[in-house]
Design a protein around this motif. Sequence first.
Motif, PDB file in Angstrom:
ATOM      1  N   ASN A 107      32.998  48.630  30.791  1.00  0.00           N
ATOM      2  CA  ASN A 107      33.355  48.417  32.202  1.00  0.00           C
ATOM      3  C   ASN A 107      34.852  48.490  32.500  1.00  0.00           C
ATOM      4  O   ASN A 107      35.264  48.288  33.648  1.00  0.00           O
ATOM      5  N   ASP A 108      35.664  48.799  31.499  1.00  0.00           N
ATOM      6  CA  ASP A 108      37.073  49.071  31.789  1.00  0.00           C
ATOM      7  C   ASP A 108      37.178  50.329  32.644  1.00  0.00           C
ATOM      8  O   ASP A 108      36.481  51.322  32.388  1.00  0.00           O
ATOM      9  N   GLU A 109      38.058  50.310  33.629  1.00  0.00           N
ATOM     10  CA  GLU A 109      38.248  51.478  34.488  1.00  0.00           C
ATOM     11  C   GLU A 109      39.378  52.352  33.965  1.00  0.00           C
ATOM     12  O   GLU A 109      40.435  51.850  33.567  1.00  0.00           O
ATOM     13  N   ILE A 111      41.600  55.719  35.067  1.00  0.00           N
ATOM     14  CA  ILE A 111      41.962  56.643  36.140  1.00  0.00           C
ATOM     15  C   ILE A 111      42.195  58.033  35.560  1.00  0.00           C
ATOM     16  O   ILE A 111      42.964  58.211  34.612  1.00  0.00           O
ATOM     17  N   GLU A 121      36.494  62.601  30.774  1.00  0.00           N
ATOM     18  CA  GLU A 121      35.412  61.763  31.285  1.00  0.00           C
ATOM     19  C   GLU A 121      34.350  61.462  30.230  1.00  0.00           C
ATOM     20  O   GLU A 121      33.932  60.299  30.091  1.00  0.00           O
ATOM     21  N   GLY A 129      33.242  52.903  29.382  1.00  0.00           N
ATOM     22  CA  GLY A 129      34.177  52.650  30.460  1.00  0.00           C
ATOM     23  C   GLY A 129      33.726  53.314  31.743  1.00  0.00           C
ATOM     24  O   GLY A 129      32.703  54.024  31.775  1.00  0.00           O
ATOM     25  N   LYS A 130      34.489  53.105  32.802  1.00  0.00           N
ATOM     26  CA  LYS A 130      34.162  53.679  34.111  1.00  0.00           C
ATOM     27  C   LYS A 130      35.262  54.669  34.513  1.00  0.00           C
ATOM     28  O   LYS A 130      36.388  54.256  34.792  1.00  0.00           O
ATOM     29  N   ILE A 132      37.434  56.718  36.895  1.00  0.00           N
ATOM     30  CA  ILE A 132      37.810  56.686  38.308  1.00  0.00           C
ATOM     31  C   ILE A 132      38.524  57.994  38.591  1.00  0.00           C
ATOM     32  O   ILE A 132      39.691  58.173  38.231  1.00  0.00           O
ATOM     33  N   ASN A 154      40.715  45.514  36.773  1.00  0.00           N
ATOM     34  CA  ASN A 154      39.802  46.154  35.825  1.00  0.00           C
ATOM     35  C   ASN A 154      40.361  47.451  35.245  1.00  0.00           C
ATOM     36  O   ASN A 154      39.753  48.030  34.344  1.00  0.00           O
ATOM     37  N   THR A 155      41.489  47.921  35.776  1.00  0.00           N
ATOM     38  CA  THR A 155      42.072  49.174  35.285  1.00  0.00           C
ATOM     39  C   THR A 155      42.631  48.956  33.887  1.00  0.00           C
ATOM     40  O   THR A 155      43.493  48.101  33.677  1.00  0.00           O
ATOM     41  N   LYS A 156      42.151  49.752  32.944  1.00  0.00           N
ATOM     42  CA  LYS A 156      42.620  49.627  31.560  1.00  0.00           C
ATOM     43  C   LYS A 156      43.538  50.768  31.157  1.00  0.00           C
ATOM     44  O   LYS A 156      44.419  50.614  30.317  1.00  0.00           O
TER      45      LYS A 156
END
Length: 375
Positions: A107-109, A111, A121, A129-130, A132, A154-156
């Motif tokens: 669940n870490d975001e 970018i 991706e 992770g997610k 963005i 949450n941005t990692k």
Amino acid sequence: MSKLPNISTSIFTTMSQMANEYQAINLSQGFPNFPVDQKLKDIVIKWTQEEIHQYLPMSGYPSLLEKIAKLTQDSYQRKVNPSTEILITAGATQGIFAAIQALVHTNDEVIILDPSFDSYEPSVLLGKGKPIRLELNEDFTPNWEAIAAAMNSNTKMIITNNPHNPTGKIWTENDFNQLELLLDLYPNVIVLSDEVYEYITFENKHISAHHRPKLWNRTVCVSSFGKSLHITGWRIGYVVAPESLMIEIKKVHQSLIFSINSIAQYAINDYIDVVKVSELGNFYQQKRDFFRSLMQETKFELFPCEGTYFQVASYGHFSNENDLDFVKKLVTDFGVATIPLSPFYDKGKDVKCIRFCFAKDDETLIKSAERLMKL
């Protein structure tokens, strides 16, 4: 059940297969078609006769690690510890994958700035992770308002690609200033800086994360010998990161591949003493200028190319076809293979642009332009 249900055969594979099928000139995949330096080939021949065919240390051949540290010092005035802050990888893509798997948790975001390289991706998704996905501006510069709005607790990680594939844009001093201001607000965010085309810039020289001391303790820099030395098929690159991050990256690396081709490491270790990577930009600038001059006789509208060996061109002013259909027509009807930009975007956004690779000999570029003039 697939872990990557939305991932299919890459556009690079598809277009190269079409180029082979229709005997088209391949300006799609990013690899040179001219000979490798004879000095490097001679070095390889020498080392094949020596007993160096077993495992090298997991991090890399110690002498080569020292050479990379010196190259980093000479190029960027940054001192790095070769034993704790450098890792030889099986190409830049494996370095990127290992870094994301090591540092991104469930669940870490992360970018990702579109258009973006297609390996980012999937690596994030496999790390649970997610991604963005944020679009660059129309001129392919970073949209700092959108990036700032997307960042949160949450941005990692933020993945940067400079010089940029596919667009050939390079970051400015202001871009790095904006990044550093954002990172001040989010002290736990890591930068994954994909700099595989670092030595291929033209009028404006490359600004690297290595140039920015404020970034050193939180940035993973990824480089490519394949791109810098015209040996893409060797699949060898390296990662530079602070020891605290590198410890975790090495854990993934040793489980994934352990160590890299010994002959390649020995050969590059010797060759790096006789090659001047600082002259690579001049070499490719001549190719860029030559290709752009040839393309002036076609219908395409060329975007600025500030770095890499890619040229983006727009065709929307003379065709309404989607870019996937357009590039297929270029292969089947005109004998030139290129890459559409839509696969670099989230949900395949079509901006009516395609990418040419000009890392080819002059004869290939001339023949390609002659065919494209018939559009």
